[in-house]
Design a protein around this motif. Structure first.
Motif, PDB file in Angstrom:
ATOM      1  N   VAL A  12       0.831  -1.194   0.000  1.00  0.00           N
ATOM      2  CA  VAL A  12       0.000   0.000   0.000  1.00  0.00           C
ATOM      3  C   VAL A  12       0.873   1.254   0.000  1.00  0.00           C
ATOM      4  O   VAL A  12       0.534   2.266  -0.642  1.00  0.00           O
ATOM      5  CB  VAL A  12      -0.982  -0.001   1.194  1.00  0.00           C
ATOM      6  N   LYS A  13       2.026   1.208   0.648  1.00  0.00           N
ATOM      7  CA  LYS A  13       2.939   2.359   0.633  1.00  0.00           C
ATOM      8  C   LYS A  13       3.526   2.551  -0.766  1.00  0.00           C
ATOM      9  O   LYS A  13       3.614   3.687  -1.258  1.00  0.00           O
ATOM     10  CB  LYS A  13       4.047   2.153   1.661  1.00  0.00           C
ATOM     11  N   ASP A  14       3.907   1.455  -1.412  1.00  0.00           N
ATOM     12  CA  ASP A  14       4.427   1.560  -2.779  1.00  0.00           C
ATOM     13  C   ASP A  14       3.360   2.118  -3.713  1.00  0.00           C
ATOM     14  O   ASP A  14       3.661   2.918  -4.609  1.00  0.00           O
ATOM     15  CB  ASP A  14       4.887   0.181  -3.261  1.00  0.00           C
ATOM     16  N   TYR A  15       2.129   1.686  -3.515  1.00  0.00           N
ATOM     17  CA  TYR A  15       1.031   2.143  -4.374  1.00  0.00           C
ATOM     18  C   TYR A  15       0.885   3.661  -4.276  1.00  0.00           C
ATOM     19  O   TYR A  15       0.759   4.359  -5.293  1.00  0.00           O
ATOM     20  CB  TYR A  15      -0.275   1.456  -3.962  1.00  0.00           C
ATOM     21  N   LEU A  16       0.884   4.180  -3.049  1.00  0.00           N
ATOM     22  CA  LEU A  16       0.734   5.629  -2.877  1.00  0.00           C
ATOM     23  C   LEU A  16       1.876   6.397  -3.530  1.00  0.00           C
ATOM     24  O   LEU A  16       1.668   7.434  -4.167  1.00  0.00           O
ATOM     25  CB  LEU A  16       0.661   5.967  -1.392  1.00  0.00           C
ATOM     26  N   LEU A  21       1.184  10.432  -4.620  1.00  0.00           N
ATOM     27  CA  LEU A  21       0.532  10.922  -3.424  1.00  0.00           C
ATOM     28  C   LEU A  21       1.498  11.204  -2.277  1.00  0.00           C
ATOM     29  O   LEU A  21       1.072  11.455  -1.144  1.00  0.00           O
ATOM     30  CB  LEU A  21      -0.529   9.922  -2.964  1.00  0.00           C
ATOM     31  N   ALA A  22       2.796  11.179  -2.588  1.00  0.00           N
ATOM     32  CA  ALA A  22       3.793  11.395  -1.532  1.00  0.00           C
ATOM     33  C   ALA A  22       3.635  12.764  -0.882  1.00  0.00           C
ATOM     34  O   ALA A  22       3.871  12.926   0.323  1.00  0.00           O
ATOM     35  CB  ALA A  22       5.197  11.232  -2.103  1.00  0.00           C
ATOM     36  N   GLU A  23       3.226  13.753  -1.657  1.00  0.00           N
ATOM     37  CA  GLU A  23       3.122  15.105  -1.097  1.00  0.00           C
ATOM     38  C   GLU A  23       2.071  15.180  -0.005  1.00  0.00           C
ATOM     39  O   GLU A  23       2.125  16.070   0.864  1.00  0.00           O
ATOM     40  CB  GLU A  23       2.807  16.107  -2.197  1.00  0.00           C
ATOM     41  N   ARG A  24       1.094  14.277  -0.033  1.00  0.00           N
ATOM     42  CA  ARG A  24       0.073  14.263   1.011  1.00  0.00           C
ATOM     43  C   ARG A  24       0.649  13.849   2.366  1.00  0.00           C
ATOM     44  O   ARG A  24       0.111  14.217   3.416  1.00  0.00           O
ATOM     45  CB  ARG A  24      -1.059  13.304   0.633  1.00  0.00           C
ATOM     46  N   LEU A  25       1.722  13.041   2.326  1.00  0.00           N
ATOM     47  CA  LEU A  25       2.312  12.520   3.550  1.00  0.00           C
ATOM     48  C   LEU A  25       3.664  13.142   3.877  1.00  0.00           C
ATOM     49  O   LEU A  25       4.081  13.177   5.033  1.00  0.00           O
ATOM     50  CB  LEU A  25       2.476  10.995   3.444  1.00  0.00           C
ATOM     51  N   GLY A  26       4.356  13.607   2.853  1.00  0.00           N
ATOM     52  CA  GLY A  26       5.719  14.083   3.045  1.00  0.00           C
ATOM     53  C   GLY A  26       6.692  12.922   3.048  1.00  0.00           C
ATOM     54  O   GLY A  26       6.354  11.797   3.422  1.00  0.00           O
ATOM     55  N   GLY A  27       7.905  13.157   2.598  1.00  0.00           N
ATOM     56  CA  GLY A  27       8.903  12.095   2.548  1.00  0.00           C
ATOM     57  C   GLY A  27       8.575  11.067   1.487  1.00  0.00           C
ATOM     58  O   GLY A  27       7.912  11.347   0.485  1.00  0.00           O
ATOM     59  N   GLY A  28       9.063   9.831   1.708  1.00  0.00           N
ATOM     60  CA  GLY A  28       8.818   8.742   0.772  1.00  0.00           C
ATOM     61  C   GLY A  28       8.346   7.502   1.500  1.00  0.00           C
ATOM     62  O   GLY A  28       8.175   7.506   2.732  1.00  0.00           O
ATOM     63  N   ALA A  29       8.151   6.420   0.742  1.00  0.00           N
ATOM     64  CA  ALA A  29       7.582   5.202   1.312  1.00  0.00           C
ATOM     65  C   ALA A  29       8.377   4.697   2.512  1.00  0.00           C
ATOM     66  O   ALA A  29       7.813   4.111   3.442  1.00  0.00           O
ATOM     67  CB  ALA A  29       7.490   4.123   0.235  1.00  0.00           C
ATOM     68  N   GLU A  30       9.691   4.932   2.493  1.00  0.00           N
ATOM     69  CA  GLU A  30      10.529   4.453   3.605  1.00  0.00           C
ATOM     70  C   GLU A  30      10.247   5.209   4.904  1.00  0.00           C
ATOM     71  O   GLU A  30      10.608   4.744   6.000  1.00  0.00           O
ATOM     72  CB  GLU A  30      12.012   4.587   3.236  1.00  0.00           C
ATOM     73  N   ARG A  47      -4.574   2.728   7.333  1.00  0.00           N
ATOM     74  CA  ARG A  47      -4.133   4.066   7.706  1.00  0.00           C
ATOM     75  C   ARG A  47      -2.645   4.135   7.417  1.00  0.00           C
ATOM     76  O   ARG A  47      -1.866   3.337   7.959  1.00  0.00           O
ATOM     77  CB  ARG A  47      -4.398   4.333   9.182  1.00  0.00           C
ATOM     78  N   VAL A  48      -2.251   5.051   6.557  1.00  0.00           N
ATOM     79  CA  VAL A  48      -0.835   5.233   6.222  1.00  0.00           C
ATOM     80  C   VAL A  48      -0.416   6.591   6.767  1.00  0.00           C
ATOM     81  O   VAL A  48      -1.054   7.606   6.465  1.00  0.00           O
ATOM     82  CB  VAL A  48      -0.601   5.162   4.700  1.00  0.00           C
ATOM     83  N   LYS A  49       0.651   6.604   7.570  1.00  0.00           N
ATOM     84  CA  LYS A  49       1.039   7.850   8.219  1.00  0.00           C
ATOM     85  C   LYS A  49       2.544   8.069   8.153  1.00  0.00           C
ATOM     86  O   LYS A  49       3.328   7.127   8.013  1.00  0.00           O
ATOM     87  CB  LYS A  49       0.572   7.850   9.674  1.00  0.00           C
ATOM     88  N   ASN A  50       2.902   9.313   8.212  1.00  0.00           N
ATOM     89  CA  ASN A  50       4.297   9.725   8.326  1.00  0.00           C
ATOM     90  C   ASN A  50       4.485  10.278   9.737  1.00  0.00           C
ATOM     91  O   ASN A  50       4.110  11.421  10.009  1.00  0.00           O
ATOM     92  CB  ASN A  50       4.641  10.784   7.285  1.00  0.00           C
ATOM     93  N   PRO A  51       5.033   9.474  10.654  1.00  0.00           N
ATOM     94  CA  PRO A  51       5.150   9.934  12.047  1.00  0.00           C
ATOM     95  C   PRO A  51       6.005  11.183  12.186  1.00  0.00           C
ATOM     96  O   PRO A  51       5.783  11.985  13.100  1.00  0.00           O
ATOM     97  CB  PRO A  51       5.802   8.739  12.752  1.00  0.00           C
ATOM     98  N   HIS A  52       6.956  11.353  11.286  1.00  0.00           N
ATOM     99  CA  HIS A  52       7.860  12.506  11.382  1.00  0.00           C
ATOM    100  C   HIS A  52       7.154  13.812  11.012  1.00  0.00           C
ATOM    101  O   HIS A  52       7.456  14.863  11.575  1.00  0.00           O
ATOM    102  CB  HIS A  52       9.068  12.298  10.464  1.00  0.00           C
ATOM    103  N   ALA A  53       6.228  13.727  10.068  1.00  0.00           N
ATOM    104  CA  ALA A  53       5.541  14.925   9.593  1.00  0.00           C
ATOM    105  C   ALA A  53       4.178  15.125  10.256  1.00  0.00           C
ATOM    106  O   ALA A  53       3.544  16.163  10.065  1.00  0.00           O
ATOM    107  CB  ALA A  53       5.376  14.867   8.078  1.00  0.00           C
ATOM    108  N   GLY A  54       3.719  14.092  11.005  1.00  0.00           N
ATOM    109  CA  GLY A  54       2.405  14.196  11.637  1.00  0.00           C
ATOM    110  C   GLY A  54       1.261  14.182  10.644  1.00  0.00           C
ATOM    111  O   GLY A  54       0.213  14.789  10.886  1.00  0.00           O
TER     112      GLY A  54
END
Length: 405
Positions: A12-16, A21-30, A47-54
């Motif tokens: 699901v992370k690779d799909y995004l 859609l990376a700009e919605r989360l910030g950063g990349g799949a890693e 639920r896919v989240k970027n803990p660093h960007a909140g």
């Protein structure tokens, strides 16, 4: 590109990332963390989240079956219907639906706002949580989405064209069977607590009750009043003290307005019955149940006010010029809501797809006592639906319900 396989926490992370859609989360799949959400019966949710960007978002994938019931085949195109309905709702009641970020009909994937600041209403009601603005929000949501997709507002040709685009025959048939047919006969899909056996046998043998349900079933199958959510229960509502959001409209089609109203109000009545076992303190139980019935009444009152305001402002006046007809229309909607609400309660108590209001009650006898109260309320609603005049009448029937075991 071949058919997309069922997503998992990695893919699901690779799909995004591949869909921009990376700009919605910030950063990349890693940088992202994906968590499956297992509350539903039908779709895959992450639920896919970027803990660093909140930041976070929700990914929903439709498979060719209900993921919790793999033998239950379902069309993947249901997600296209959900997307279309969310677009309609965003036009008329934007505060009550999540924002959509991306949709692929080919992959049957929908990416949308994460409502992690909200709680599922059903789970919260089990704990006695109150939502002070839910009645206002849901009354307005139903009034606007139903009025502005009805013949009262849409030109006849446009209304029929929209209805033809959103026929949704497979999921309509699911509801026809699970809500209006199977709970009233012996059927392998039905499930209920063993102590309910005598009550269930009474229901199976009650042809008068079945005749009333058949009246509602015919309306469900033949009336194309407006675009209805068609599964508007408390598990499809996410809320907090300030906001209320309606989700999961994949069962939607042009059907009877009273179905949406009744499904929601019936689920408030189920919460009332289940609270028989969820609260030991008598005063606490009484106070919360009073709030549930106040919410039931207020939801209808807000719906009525908003519906009439829309009628006054935007009705096709040359088509619908009778004030007396308008009064009849609203009265009929309340009566239909009572009937459809009763059918929903029967389905949730003795049919298929039970709800956590009751199955979270571990003690079988306590659970069956609460369920028997729900059945008594459902029987009262179905016996009285044609004669109801006010939402207070519905609330009174809930308050008068008895534990039958």
């Amino acid at each position: 590109m071949g058919e997309l396989e069922a997503l998992n926490e990695t893919t699901v992370k690779d799909y995004l990332a591949q869909r921009g859609l990376a700009e919605r989360l910030g950063g990349g799949a890693e940088d992202w963390v994906a968590e499956p959400i297992t509350d539903g019966n039908v779709n895959l949710l992450f639920r896919v989240k970027n803990p660093h960007a909140g930041r976070s978002l929700i990914v929903k994938q439709a498979l060719g079956y209900a993921w919790r019931y793999p033998d239950f085949k379902m069309p993947k195109g249901r997600l296209a219907i959900e997307h279309a309905v969310l677009q309609v709702a965003a036009e008329h009641a934007p505060e009550q639906v999540p924002e959509v970020y991306f949709f692929s009909p080919e992959d049957a994937v929908l990416v949308m706002e994460d409502l992690n600041r909200h709680r599922e209403m059903r789970a919260a009601l089990r704990e006695g949580t109150r939502f002070p603005r839910a009645a206002e929000h849901l009354g307005r949501y139903m009034a606007r989405t139903l009025f502005y997709t009805s013949d009262l507002y849409l030109p006849s040709g446009e209304k029929k064209a929209r209805a033809a685009e959103l026929v949704n025959p497979v999921l309509r048939k699911v509801q026809e069977d699970l809500v209006f047919t199977q709970p009233f006969m012996e059927h392998p899909n039905n499930r209920y607590s063993p102590p309910l056996e005598p009550l269930v046998r009474e229901i199976y043998a009650d042809d008068g009750l079945r005749a009333e349900v058949h009246e509602l079933k015919e309306r469900y199958m033949t009336q194309a009043q407006a675009l209805i959510h068609n599964d508007l229960h408390t598990g499809s509502i996410l809320a907090n003290e300030e906001e209320t959001k309606v989700v999961d409209p994949e069962f939607a089609f042009f059907g009877p307005m009273g179905h949406d109203l009744g499904t929601y109000l019936g689920n408030l009545a189920l919460a009332y019955a289940a609270y028989e076992a969820h609260a030991a303190n008598g005063e606490e139980k009484r106070a919360f149940r009073d709030w549930l019935l106040e919410s039931l009444i207020e939801t209808w009152r807000v719906f009525e006010r908003e519906f009439l305001a829309a009628w006054e402002k935007d009705v096709q006046r040359e088509e619908w010029s009778s004030d007396r007809y308008r009064e009849r229309y609203l009265k009929r909607l309340l009566q239909d809501a009572a009937g459809f609400g009763a059918a929903e309660m029967f389905r949730r108590l003795i049919g298929m797809a039970h709800v956590s209001d009751f199955w979270s009650i571990e003690d079988e006898d306590e659970r069956a006592a609460a369920e028997s109260l729900g059945l008594d309320i459902a029987r009262a609603w179905i016996a009285s639906w044609r004669a109801l005049e006010r939402p207070e009448d519905l609330a009174a029937l809930v308050r008068a319900g008895r534990v039958l075991l």
